[in-house]
Design an enzyme around this catalytic site. Structure first.
Site, PDB file in Angstrom:
ATOM      1  CD  GLN A  64      -3.099  -0.435  -0.033  1.00 59.12           C
ATOM      2  OE1 GLN A  64      -3.129   0.738  -0.394  1.00 59.12           O
ATOM      3  NE2 GLN A  64      -3.898  -1.339  -0.555  1.00 59.12           N
ATOM      4  CB  SER A  65       4.276   1.891  -1.236  1.00 61.70           C
ATOM      5  OG  SER A  65       5.075   3.019  -1.523  1.00 61.70           O
ATOM      6  CG  ASN A  66       0.713   6.642   1.067  1.00 62.30           C
ATOM      7  OD1 ASN A  66      -0.406   6.442   0.631  1.00 62.30           O
ATOM      8  ND2 ASN A  66       0.997   6.553   2.357  1.00 62.30           N
ATOM      9  CB  ALA A  68       4.729   2.428  -4.871  1.00 59.53           C
TER      10      ALA A  68
END
Ligand SMILES: *Cc1c(COP(=O)(O)O)cnc(C)c1O
Length: 307
Positions: A64-66, A68
Site C-alpha cells: 500500500q505504498s504511498n 509507489a
C-alpha cells in the site's frame, strides 16, 4: 534540477484539539493522485532522473505504498516507464494505493518480505539488466529517502518559515518511517538557525539506532555536521508498520469529526496520537500532515469497528 510538481505553498491551518493548539501543515493537499509528502521528494528525484535522460524509473515499497503510487503517477506523466517492486504483506491488496496503481496500469512485481530484505540489490540487478538492453534506469530507494529526496523537506521548512514565525512554535511533529522527511525537516530547521524541536513519531518496529544512523547520513550529505536535536518518539508504532491500534483508529474518527482533517491508519494517525500524548498543555506545535488518505480505504474493515 528541481521540478515544480506539487501545489505549493500548502496551507498552514490553526486548530484546537483537546484544548491544545496544533497548526497543521497540509501536505495532504500537495496534489490529488500524487498527494502527500512523497511528491516533494520526487520534485528533486525525478528532476535528476530527467536530467540523466532516464527512460525507466524503478522504486519499491509496501503493498500500500504511498510513495509507489505517487512515483508511478508522476514519472509516467513525465514520460518515463515505471516498475514498482511491492512487498506482499498487509491484506487489502486490491484497494487503496494498490488499486490506483493497477488502474494507472503500473508494472508491479510482488516480492516476499524475505526477498524485500535485499530490495536495493533486487532493484540494482533489474536496472543492470535493463541497461544492458539499452535503457537508462533511475532507481529510487524506499520512500524516496536519500539526501536528494530530503531536499524537498528542507524546502517545506523554508516554505513554512514564510507562512509563520517559527520561533513561536516549540515543536514540529511528523510521522517517520524511511526518515527522509524527518531528515529534511531537521536540516531545514538547522539551516535557518531555528530553535524549534523536530519530533519524529516512528511508525514501525525498526530499532531507533538504525533510523538515527540513516538520518545522520542524510544530514551530513545535506551539509549538516551537527547531529544534535534528533528526537524520535517511540511507543506509538503499535503491533508493527501498517497495523494501527484501536486508539489510532479512534484518533482518525476524533480528528475527522472535530476538523474534517482526514488522517491515515499507517502514518499520520500514529503520529497524531504520539503528538497528542507527548505535547505539553501550553505548547504550540506544528503537525506536518504527510497524507496517505488512499491507505485509509485499504483498512475499511478495521475501521468498521470504531464507526
Ligand atoms: C512515507 C510516508 C511518511 C513517512 O515519511 P518518511 O520520509 O518515509 O519517513 C509519512 N506519512 C505518509 C502518509 C507517508 O506516505
Amino acid at each position: 534540477m528541481k521540478l515544480e510538481l506539487a501545489k505549493k505553498p500548502t496551507p498552514l491551518e490553526k486548530y484546537i484539539f483537546d484544548g491544545k493548539e496544533v497548526w497543521i501543515k497540509r501536505d495532504d493537499m500537495t496534489d490529488f493522485v500524487a498527494s502527500g509528502n512523497k511528491i516533494r521528494k520526487l520534485e528533486y528525484l525525478l528532476g535528476e532522473a530527467l536530467e540523466r535522460k532516464s527512460d525507466v524509473v524503478i522504486t519499491c515499497g509496501a503493498i500500500q505504498s504511498n510513495h509507489a503510487r505517487a512515483t508511478n503517477y508522476l514519472a509516467k506523466r513525465l514520460g518515463m516507464d515505471v516498475i514498482l517492486f511491492l512487498k506482499e504483506w498487509y491484506p487489502g491488496r486490491s484497494s487503496g494505493n494498490f488499486l490506483l496503481n493497477h488502474l494507472m496500469g503500473a508494472k508491479i512485481e510482488i516480492v516476499t518480505p524475505n526477498e524485500y530484505e535485499d530490495i536495493d540489490e533486487i532493484m540494482r540487478n533489474r536496472a543492470e539488466e535493463l541497461e544492458s538492453m539499452g535503457k537508462r534506469v533511475y532507481v529510487i530507494p524506499e520512500g524516496g529517502s536519500n539526501f536528494i529526496g530530503s531536499k524537498g523537506y528542507e524546502d517545506a521548512v523554508f516554505e513554512l518559515n514564510k507562512q509563520a514565525d517559527l520561533e513561536e512554535f516549540s515543536a514540529i511533529y511528523v510521522a517517520t518511517s524511511s526518515a527522509g522527511t524527518y531528515a529534511g525537516i531537521l536540516s531545514g530547521v538547522k539551516k535557518l538557525g531555528l530553535k524549534v524541536d523536530v519530533r519524529g513519531v516512528v511508525v514501525h518496529k525498526k530499532p531507533t539506532d538504525v533510523v538515527v544512523e540513516k538520518i545522520k547520513r542524510i544530514l551530513s550529505q545535506l551539509g549538516i555536521e551537527d547531529f544534535s536535536g534528533i528526537n524520535l518518539l517511540r511507543g506509538f508504532e503499535g503491533k508493527d508498520y501498517a497495523y494501527p491500534e484501536e486508539e489510532d483508529l479512534k484518533m482518525i474518527k476524533y480528528v475527522a469529526s472535530e476538523s474534517g482533517v482526514i488522517l491515515d491508519p499507517v502514518y499520520t494517525a500514529k503520529a497524531f496520537r504520539g503528538m497528542m500524548e507527548t505535547m505539553g498543555e501550553r505548547e504550540k506545535v506544528i503537525f506536518v500532515h504527510t497524507g496517505g488518505v488512499f491507505g485509509l480505504f485499504a483498512q475499511i474493515q478495521a475501521l468498521e469497528g470504531i464507526l
